[in-house]
Each structure stands twice: as C-alpha cells, then as structure tokens.
Design an enzyme around this catalytic site. Structure first.
Site, PDB file in Angstrom:
ATOM      1  N   ASP A  36      -9.539   6.492   8.338  1.00  0.00           N
ATOM      2  CA  ASP A  36     -10.435   5.443   7.857  1.00  0.00           C
ATOM      3  C   ASP A  36     -10.612   4.341   8.894  1.00  0.00           C
ATOM      4  O   ASP A  36     -11.472   3.477   8.737  1.00  0.00           O
ATOM      5  CB  ASP A  36      -9.883   4.845   6.553  1.00  0.00           C
ATOM      6  CG  ASP A  36     -10.809   3.819   5.940  1.00  0.00           C
ATOM      7  OD1 ASP A  36     -11.963   4.169   5.634  1.00  0.00           O
ATOM      8  OD2 ASP A  36     -10.386   2.655   5.762  1.00  0.00           O
ATOM      9  N   HIS A  87     -13.955   2.880   7.583  1.00  0.00           N
ATOM     10  CA  HIS A  87     -13.147   1.691   7.292  1.00  0.00           C
ATOM     11  C   HIS A  87     -13.532   1.110   5.933  1.00  0.00           C
ATOM     12  O   HIS A  87     -13.851  -0.077   5.797  1.00  0.00           O
ATOM     13  CB  HIS A  87     -13.306   0.633   8.388  1.00  0.00           C
ATOM     14  CG  HIS A  87     -12.139  -0.326   8.432  1.00  0.00           C
ATOM     15  ND1 HIS A  87     -11.775  -1.008   9.570  1.00  0.00           N
ATOM     16  CD2 HIS A  87     -11.261  -0.727   7.470  1.00  0.00           C
ATOM     17  CE1 HIS A  87     -10.728  -1.781   9.313  1.00  0.00           C
ATOM     18  NE2 HIS A  87     -10.401  -1.624   8.039  1.00  0.00           N
ATOM     19  N   GLU A 105     -14.554   0.103  16.471  1.00  0.00           N
ATOM     20  CA  GLU A 105     -15.355   0.121  15.243  1.00  0.00           C
ATOM     21  C   GLU A 105     -16.542  -0.818  15.392  1.00  0.00           C
ATOM     22  O   GLU A 105     -16.395  -1.917  15.924  1.00  0.00           O
ATOM     23  CB  GLU A 105     -14.493  -0.303  14.043  1.00  0.00           C
ATOM     24  CG  GLU A 105     -13.355   0.644  13.750  1.00  0.00           C
ATOM     25  CD  GLU A 105     -12.512   0.217  12.539  1.00  0.00           C
ATOM     26  OE1 GLU A 105     -12.895  -0.760  11.856  1.00  0.00           O
ATOM     27  OE2 GLU A 105     -11.493   0.870  12.276  1.00  0.00           O
ATOM     28  N   THR A 141      -4.967   4.761   7.390  1.00  0.00           N
ATOM     29  CA  THR A 141      -5.838   3.785   6.727  1.00  0.00           C
ATOM     30  C   THR A 141      -5.417   2.376   7.119  1.00  0.00           C
ATOM     31  O   THR A 141      -5.798   1.407   6.447  1.00  0.00           O
ATOM     32  CB  THR A 141      -5.746   3.933   5.193  1.00  0.00           C
ATOM     33  OG1 THR A 141      -4.364   3.839   4.791  1.00  0.00           O
ATOM     34  CG2 THR A 141      -6.314   5.257   4.733  1.00  0.00           C
ATOM     35  N   ALA A 142      -4.643   2.244   8.200  1.00  0.00           N
ATOM     36  CA  ALA A 142      -4.101   0.940   8.607  1.00  0.00           C
ATOM     37  C   ALA A 142      -4.937   0.347   9.739  1.00  0.00           C
ATOM     38  O   ALA A 142      -5.858  -0.440   9.485  1.00  0.00           O
ATOM     39  CB  ALA A 142      -2.638   1.086   9.006  1.00  0.00           C
ATOM     40  N   ARG A 143      -4.660   0.724  10.975  1.00  0.00           N
ATOM     41  CA  ARG A 143      -5.427   0.280  12.138  1.00  0.00           C
ATOM     42  C   ARG A 143      -5.460   1.411  13.155  1.00  0.00           C
ATOM     43  O   ARG A 143      -4.452   2.072  13.411  1.00  0.00           O
ATOM     44  CB  ARG A 143      -4.811  -0.967  12.770  1.00  0.00           C
ATOM     45  CG  ARG A 143      -5.099  -2.270  12.016  1.00  0.00           C
ATOM     46  CD  ARG A 143      -6.573  -2.636  12.072  1.00  0.00           C
ATOM     47  NE  ARG A 143      -6.890  -3.881  11.392  1.00  0.00           N
ATOM     48  CZ  ARG A 143      -7.262  -3.971  10.122  1.00  0.00           C
ATOM     49  NH1 ARG A 143      -7.311  -2.881   9.374  1.00  0.00           N
ATOM     50  NH2 ARG A 143      -7.573  -5.143   9.589  1.00  0.00           N
ATOM     51  N   ILE A 189       0.835  -1.198   0.000  1.00  0.00           N
ATOM     52  CA  ILE A 189       0.000   0.000   0.000  1.00  0.00           C
ATOM     53  C   ILE A 189       0.871   1.250   0.000  1.00  0.00           C
ATOM     54  O   ILE A 189       0.628   2.197  -0.770  1.00  0.00           O
ATOM     55  CB  ILE A 189      -0.948  -0.011   1.212  1.00  0.00           C
ATOM     56  CG1 ILE A 189      -1.942  -1.171   1.109  1.00  0.00           C
ATOM     57  CG2 ILE A 189      -1.685   1.324   1.332  1.00  0.00           C
ATOM     58  CD1 ILE A 189      -2.730  -1.413   2.375  1.00  0.00           C
TER      59      ILE A 189
END
Length: 326
Positions: free
Chosen positions: A274, A298, A279, A248-250, A174
């Site tokens: 994201d 996400h 979540e 955008t990972a964790r 990524i």
C-alpha cells in the site's frame, strides 16, 4: 497556477483570515476530507480555511497559508526552506504518524514550528487492508483478475493461511488489530518490536528469528533514521523461501530494489503493498510489471470511520493549541 489553488480555499463563518490571530488552513484536502472537515467542525472552533485542491505544490504553501499560524497537512511535502517562507506558521498538524516522510520536525522546531501527529485513528482500517492484501497475495487474486480481464483463463494454486505463521514487524495499534484478525483465522502470530512489549497470546522474538520463521511478514513501523531500509537485501535473503511480504506502513522501510529482485527470483512469493518509496508511484514503475505484486494506492486508512476519527483528532489538536495560548 498557485493563485488558482489558493483562491479555492473556503473561509468559514464569513470571518476574513486577518480578523483573528488563531486560524488554520487545511492546505491539501481531498474531496472526502474537505467534506468531513466542514461537517464536523464546531461553531466555537477557530476559523478554518479548506483548500479543496489536494495537489498543491510545496512552493505554493506560503501563499496558501497567508500568514496562518496552523497548517493542517495530509500529504504535501513541507521542506524546511519553504517553511521558512511561511511567515506566522507556528504549528503543523500532520494527518497521520509518518510526518518524517514529508518534513523534518527537528529542523522545523528550530524555526519555532511544532509538528503534531495523529495516532490510532485508523488502526482497524489499516489492519483490515493488510489482512486483505495478505489474502489477495495468498490466493493470487490480482494476477487472475488481470488475466481474466485480458481474456485468459488463468488458474492459480494458492497458499492456505490457516495454520501458517504471520510475523508482525512492529507492534503498535495496527499490528495488534491485525494480530486479532490473524488469530481469528487460525494463524500463529509472532512479533518483534523495537522496545520490549508483552501481549496475551503473542510470542515476541528477535527480528532475525521472525524473518526466518514467518510465512507472512507484515510491516508496522514508523519511518525514522533507524528504521529506514530496515528490511534490507540481507534480511530479505534471510526470510523463508516463498514468504509473502505485506507493507502498509512506509515504503522506505524496505530496500525496494532488493524486494523487486526477490520477487523476480521467487524468493518472495508475493508482495502486497500500500506504500512505496516514491508516491505517487511513477507510471511504468517496475513494480507494476511484476505478476506477483498486489498494489494499493496508499489508501489503507481511507474508510468513513477512519476519516472521521482523523479530522476530529486534527481539530482537537487545533483546540488544544488555542487553549494553551490563552
């Protein structure tokens, strides 16, 4: 409640679940992934049941699996104590790389359950999402959009990204895609990786140097015991004043409370997120009240291309599992 969810499963080819030893259950398929699963499955694949209600609770998994040896899981938590109750379960195919956010692979291995993850299926999709969040943050689009919908003509100064430095924390597929996009608009790209790497036109530096020298910091790490909370309060304090943070990972890579404070003080100019520590994000979460945050649910990897890659890779795992058992 549980019985209504499991009764919505679709068993393919008319083969009852007890008719074959090898079968799989996709336990939490959203409508898009359910359709992709049914469309690209081959006639010679093992029987597959697709639970079309993606909000199944962990305690409903033993009944949903009904003795199936393979579980395909998108986003449902699989606590070890629940896995113990899933009689016959031997393999979990997790749709992504971040299985540790949802289960403990080492504890499952002790129960004889192997966890398989999927890499690379959405590298371009996630990189494009990170790129979009960076642009939205730099231009303050989300705040202007909210204000204009409320009837306010809010004009906002922006950050010109051309010529700025983006620091990539982690340098897998990524990050490599994001580096290509960033260089395409004239950004300088630096990177840090947990293990040494080289890549054309990318300068690798230590993490502290990256944080101090980047106008934009974008996170691209797996969540492990070592990376949890890596972007701590101290590391946020060491970042360049007015930097943009993209994740955008964790969510758990970042000390969320420290990030919120830095956004409130202006230490961070903006965050494009994201992923989150919890979540789905609870209603009224503090991040939803901050004007300098752009939020995405996400969904970085959710494109038709990535969905096809993801399900094809999951089915490939299932095929290998069956082949290795013969």
């Amino acid at each position: 409640m549980t019985s209504s969810r499991t009764s919505s499963a679709v068993e393919l080819d008319g083969i009852p679940s007890s008719a074959t030893a090898w079968r799989a259950v996709f336990v939490d398929a959203n409508p898009t992934l359910a359709e992709v699963s049914l469309r690209i499955r081959r006639d010679d694949d093992l029987p597959l049941a697709v639970n079309r209600q993606p909000d199944i609770r962990p305690e409903g998994l033993p009944e949903a699996l009904a003795g199936a040896p393979i579980a395909i899981i998108d986003h449902t938590h699989l606590p070890t104590e629940v896995a113990y109750q899933c009689k016959g379960l031997r393999h979990v195919v997790f749709l992504g790389t971040g299985a540790r956010s949802y289960m403990n692979p080492e504890q499952l291995a002790e129960l004889g359950i192997t966890v398989h993850t999927i890499k690379g299926y959405g590298d371009t999709a996630v990189a494009e999402c990170a790129f979009a969040l960076m642009w939205a943050a730099a231009r303050n689009f989300s705040r202007m959009d909210r204000e204009m919908r409320a009837g306010n003509w809010l004009r906002s100064d922006a950050v010109q990204l051309t010529g700025k430095t983006i620091g990539l924390v982690g340098f897998g597929g990524i990050a490599q895609e994001l580096a290509r996009l960033a260089r395409g608009i004239g950004m300088r790209v630096i990177a840090w990786n947990r293990t040494p790497k080289t890549h054309a036109d990318i300068e690798f530096v230590d993490l502290d140097t990256l944080l101090r020298g980047s106008d934009v910091v974008s996170l691209h790490l797996l969540l492990t015991d070592e990376t949890r909370g890596l972007i701590s309060a101290g590391r946020i304090a060491s970042m360049r004043d007015g930097a943009i943070l993209i994740n955008t990972a964790r969510g758990a890579l970042v000390d969320e409370d420290a990030m919120v404070k830095a956004l409130g003080s202006g230490k961070l100019a903006h965050a494009g997120l994201d992923v989150f520590t919890v979540e789905p994000m609870p209603p009224g979460h503090l991040l939803t009240t901050l004007p300098n945050v752009t939020l995405s649910a996400h969904s970085a990897f959710r494109t038709p291309e990535a969905n096809n890659n993801l399900i094809e890779a999951a089915l490939d795992h299932c095929r290998r599992i069956v082949q290795s058992s013969n």
